[in-house]
Scaffold this motif. Sequence first.
Motif, mmCIF file in Angstrom:
data_model
loop_
_atom_site.group_PDB
_atom_site.id
_atom_site.type_symbol
_atom_site.label_atom_id
_atom_site.label_comp_id
_atom_site.label_asym_id
_atom_site.label_seq_id
_atom_site.Cartn_x
_atom_site.Cartn_y
_atom_site.Cartn_z
ATOM 1 N N ASP A 30 0.830 -1.184 -0.053
ATOM 2 C CA ASP A 30 -0.005 0.128 -0.046
ATOM 3 C C ASP A 30 0.758 1.323 -0.070
ATOM 4 O OD1 ASP A 30 -2.561 -1.338 0.155
ATOM 5 O OD2 ASP A 30 -2.381 -1.645 2.304
ATOM 6 N N PHE A 31 2.258 1.171 0.496
ATOM 7 C CA PHE A 31 2.898 2.211 0.162
ATOM 8 C C PHE A 31 3.911 2.432 -1.033
ATOM 9 C CE2 PHE A 31 2.203 1.359 4.480
ATOM 10 C CZ PHE A 31 2.279 2.597 5.180
ATOM 11 N N ASP A 32 3.844 3.530 -1.921
ATOM 12 C CA ASP A 32 4.658 3.929 -2.774
ATOM 13 C C ASP A 32 6.273 4.188 -2.741
ATOM 14 O OD1 ASP A 32 2.311 3.753 -4.280
ATOM 15 O OD2 ASP A 32 1.920 6.071 -3.840
ATOM 16 N N TRP A 33 6.696 3.343 -3.501
ATOM 17 C CA TRP A 33 8.377 3.346 -3.510
ATOM 18 C C TRP A 33 8.965 4.462 -4.556
ATOM 19 C CZ3 TRP A 33 12.409 2.841 -0.916
ATOM 20 C CH2 TRP A 33 13.838 2.716 -1.695
ATOM 21 N N ASP A 34 9.540 5.487 -3.942
ATOM 22 C CA ASP A 34 10.050 6.335 -4.600
ATOM 23 C C ASP A 34 11.586 6.126 -4.584
ATOM 24 O OD1 ASP A 34 11.370 8.773 -5.694
ATOM 25 O OD2 ASP A 34 10.535 10.270 -3.787
ATOM 26 N N ALA A 35 12.242 5.521 -5.703
ATOM 27 C CA ALA A 35 13.369 5.077 -5.989
ATOM 28 C C ALA A 35 14.372 6.237 -5.910
ATOM 29 C CB ALA A 35 13.576 4.138 -7.153
ATOM 30 N N GLU A 36 14.020 7.471 -6.774
ATOM 31 C CA GLU A 36 14.971 8.632 -6.976
ATOM 32 C C GLU A 36 15.274 9.192 -5.595
ATOM 33 O OE1 GLU A 36 15.019 13.069 -9.240
ATOM 34 O OE2 GLU A 36 13.195 11.474 -9.317
ATOM 35 N N ASP A 58 15.097 7.553 -2.455
ATOM 36 C CA ASP A 58 15.166 6.310 -1.562
ATOM 37 C C ASP A 58 14.359 6.552 -0.395
ATOM 38 O OD1 ASP A 58 16.306 4.105 -0.386
ATOM 39 O OD2 ASP A 58 18.064 5.272 0.410
ATOM 40 N N GLN A 59 12.918 6.218 -0.501
ATOM 41 C CA GLN A 59 11.996 6.473 0.540
ATOM 42 C C GLN A 59 10.565 5.756 -0.094
ATOM 43 O OE1 GLN A 59 11.621 10.881 0.861
ATOM 44 N NE2 GLN A 59 10.333 10.992 -0.758
ATOM 45 N N TYR A 60 9.735 5.588 1.117
ATOM 46 C CA TYR A 60 8.498 5.205 0.890
ATOM 47 C C TYR A 60 7.510 6.476 1.007
ATOM 48 C CZ TYR A 60 9.401 0.342 0.203
ATOM 49 O OH TYR A 60 9.725 -1.024 -0.142
ATOM 50 N N ILE A 61 6.554 6.507 0.544
ATOM 51 C CA ILE A 61 5.438 7.437 0.572
ATOM 52 C C ILE A 61 4.279 6.674 1.073
ATOM 53 C CG2 ILE A 61 4.062 9.302 -0.366
ATOM 54 C CD1 ILE A 61 6.385 9.808 -2.245
ATOM 55 N N CYS A 62 3.508 6.771 2.252
ATOM 56 C CA CYS A 62 2.235 6.294 2.779
ATOM 57 C C CYS A 62 1.198 6.748 1.940
ATOM 58 C CB CYS A 62 2.370 6.554 4.235
ATOM 59 S SG CYS A 62 1.711 8.115 4.516
ATOM 60 N N PRO A 63 -0.075 6.207 2.144
ATOM 61 C CA PRO A 63 -1.246 6.464 1.706
ATOM 62 C C PRO A 63 -1.761 8.093 1.876
ATOM 63 C CG PRO A 63 -1.414 4.125 2.158
ATOM 64 C CD PRO A 63 -0.395 4.804 2.686
ATOM 65 N N GLU A 64 -1.031 8.552 3.262
ATOM 66 C CA GLU A 64 -1.603 9.814 3.566
ATOM 67 C C GLU A 64 -0.535 10.901 3.026
ATOM 68 O OE1 GLU A 64 -4.008 10.994 5.120
ATOM 69 O OE2 GLU A 64 -5.255 9.111 5.459
ATOM 70 N N GLY A 65 0.301 10.249 2.284
ATOM 71 C CA GLY A 65 1.405 11.332 1.657
ATOM 72 C C GLY A 65 2.699 11.482 2.667
ATOM 73 N N HIS A 66 2.704 10.894 3.622
ATOM 74 C CA HIS A 66 3.865 11.225 4.533
ATOM 75 C C HIS A 66 5.128 10.340 4.168
ATOM 76 C CE1 HIS A 66 1.340 13.467 6.831
ATOM 77 N NE2 HIS A 66 0.773 12.151 7.296
ATOM 78 N N CYS A 121 -1.419 11.628 12.647
ATOM 79 C CA CYS A 121 -1.837 11.232 11.472
ATOM 80 C C CYS A 121 -3.718 10.428 11.689
ATOM 81 C CB CYS A 121 -1.168 10.074 10.686
ATOM 82 S SG CYS A 121 -1.909 9.514 9.321
ATOM 83 N N PRO A 122 -4.549 11.098 11.037
ATOM 84 C CA PRO A 122 -5.890 10.543 10.919
ATOM 85 C C PRO A 122 -6.022 8.785 10.692
ATOM 86 C CG PRO A 122 -5.760 11.743 9.133
ATOM 87 C CD PRO A 122 -4.398 11.929 9.859
ATOM 88 N N SER A 123 -5.187 8.474 9.960
ATOM 89 C CA SER A 123 -5.126 7.003 9.760
ATOM 90 C C SER A 123 -4.307 5.982 10.459
ATOM 91 C CB SER A 123 -4.850 6.992 8.052
ATOM 92 O OG SER A 123 -5.739 7.463 7.412
ATOM 93 N N LYS A 124 -3.988 6.465 11.646
ATOM 94 C CA LYS A 124 -2.860 5.361 12.277
ATOM 95 C C LYS A 124 -3.605 4.293 12.788
ATOM 96 C CE LYS A 124 -0.073 5.837 16.542
ATOM 97 N NZ LYS A 124 -0.339 4.513 16.919
ATOM 98 N N GLN A 125 -4.749 4.389 13.032
ATOM 99 C CA GLN A 125 -5.458 2.955 13.181
ATOM 100 C C GLN A 125 -5.584 1.926 12.291
ATOM 101 O OE1 GLN A 125 -6.416 2.023 16.444
ATOM 102 N NE2 GLN A 125 -5.304 4.216 17.036
ATOM 103 N N LYS A 126 -5.358 2.469 10.998
ATOM 104 C CA LYS A 126 -5.308 1.730 9.782
ATOM 105 C C LYS A 126 -3.980 1.501 9.455
ATOM 106 C CE LYS A 126 -9.445 3.748 7.444
ATOM 107 N NZ LYS A 126 -9.774 4.506 6.241
ATOM 108 N N CYS A 127 -3.103 1.883 10.024
ATOM 109 C CA CYS A 127 -1.745 1.905 9.689
ATOM 110 C C CYS A 127 -0.740 1.171 10.784
ATOM 111 C CB CYS A 127 -1.028 3.239 9.407
ATOM 112 S SG CYS A 127 0.691 3.121 8.781
ATOM 113 N N CYS A 128 -0.394 1.659 11.996
ATOM 114 C CA CYS A 128 0.489 1.175 12.748
ATOM 115 C C CYS A 128 -0.562 1.419 14.393
ATOM 116 C CB CYS A 128 1.589 1.831 13.028
ATOM 117 S SG CYS A 128 1.700 3.734 12.896
ATOM 118 N N PRO A 129 -1.679 0.701 14.633
ATOM 119 C CA PRO A 129 -2.405 1.098 16.033
ATOM 120 C C PRO A 129 -1.472 0.590 17.094
ATOM 121 C CG PRO A 129 -3.112 -1.074 14.730
ATOM 122 C CD PRO A 129 -2.360 -0.210 13.729
#
Length: 461
Positions: free
Chosen positions: A312-318, A320-328, A362-370
């Motif tokens: 569910d997390f997007d990989w930014d190879a340029e 070297d980081q992941y981007i979560c569904p909330e954009g963090h 983050c408002p989606s914390k319960q969906k990500c890392c409760p």
Amino acid sequence: MLGARQEAQSSLFYEFSLDDHVPQDHLLRSIDRFVDLSSIRAHLAGFYSHTGRPSVDPELLIRMLLVGYCFGIRSERRLCEEVHLNLAYRWFCRLDLSDRIPDHSTFSKNRHGRFRDSELLRYLFETTVARCIAEGLVSGQRMAVDASLIEADANKQNSTPKEDWDASTINPADAPRAVREYLDTLDEAAFGAASEVQPKFTSHSDPASQWTAARKGPAFFSYSDNYLIDTDHGVIIDVEATRSIRQAEVGSTKTMLDRVRDKFGMVPDWMIADTAYGSGPMLGWLVDRKIDPYIPVIDKAGRPDGTWTRTDFDWDAENDQYICPEGHVLKQFRRNYSDPNRGPTGKGTAKYRALKLTCQACPSKQKCCPNADARSITREDHEDARQVARDLAKTDEYAIAMKLRKKVEILFAHLKRILGLGRLRLRGPCGANDEFLLAATAQNLRKLAKIFPAPQKTRKA
């Protein structure tokens, strides 16, 4: 009227032709057209003495072994009896009615000596593969690999638990041949060096065999028969014997692909296999060689609590980081370390973390890392190759590849049910390799005979 009683009367002279008594549609007639053993005498020339009695013709021994493996005659004693009695077998072996059959002990003497020293059975197998390529049965574009367990000639009653087994106490001078082969292969990737984990039991008669319960039934000692096939017509293009563990089976794929490339100059576009071959290092090895891995990925990123997974997390190879569904952003390092010991671990994995303050708000914390203060994601060195395999699994070609993979399983079913190779007769890694090579040669010859049967001749009236 009752006819006269027929009694056998011996004749002084006979006119008899073996060729007239072998049916035109007999399997051996078709196989004989593709068996070319004219070069094995030159191949073996350096392994025979220039003095002494003339030896048994090696071509005769090979032809008899091919008969045995093509028709599932496992015992060499029985093979000698069958060749003695069967006219078609005599015809294939180039024996006349009055020619003597070699003693069964001749096979053991040659197998343990000049046949293995010269790698004759490997040479015979590769000659058959070259004939399949010449006949247009192999394109080399799509290959599949798999392994099957073959029971070894060993049992638990004659074994030792791993707590009591110590290979360093074995004296090679007093050990049987299979035990000496075991000692010789302790550092080979296909056997002793495949895993640091010791098997639960080790056989006294064949210690290189693996104690396994992979069939979900009673455990037994076995070897793995590894096939690399071309999926066009199901031709076996390489075979390798290994321990019955996943690391050895996966490692044999690299050995077989390199050997096929060096021998026949073939590098596949597709590699098809099951999930056991879907590890990161294996997928990375294939992708580095421009081979598309149509292999299910071994992925343990799923989370049982239903929260967001790594996919569910997007990989930014340029960057070297992941981007979560909330954009963090999840980064591995947020500053440059002057101390190299505090930098990357070099253990094949990297951990990417989000900021604690960001996750707490983050408002989606319960969906990500409760249950954690901040989300972290582990990324392997070969994650790019794993993603290539995931992307290929979404294509239409992937469904075709999974159907083609069944051709390997069909060959293993034919090996065990038709050729009768469910249990090995020979012991040791060399014995297993010899049996696997002869069986694969027989399967390829039967394939040639099926696709190109011998032309039928009309009988004279």
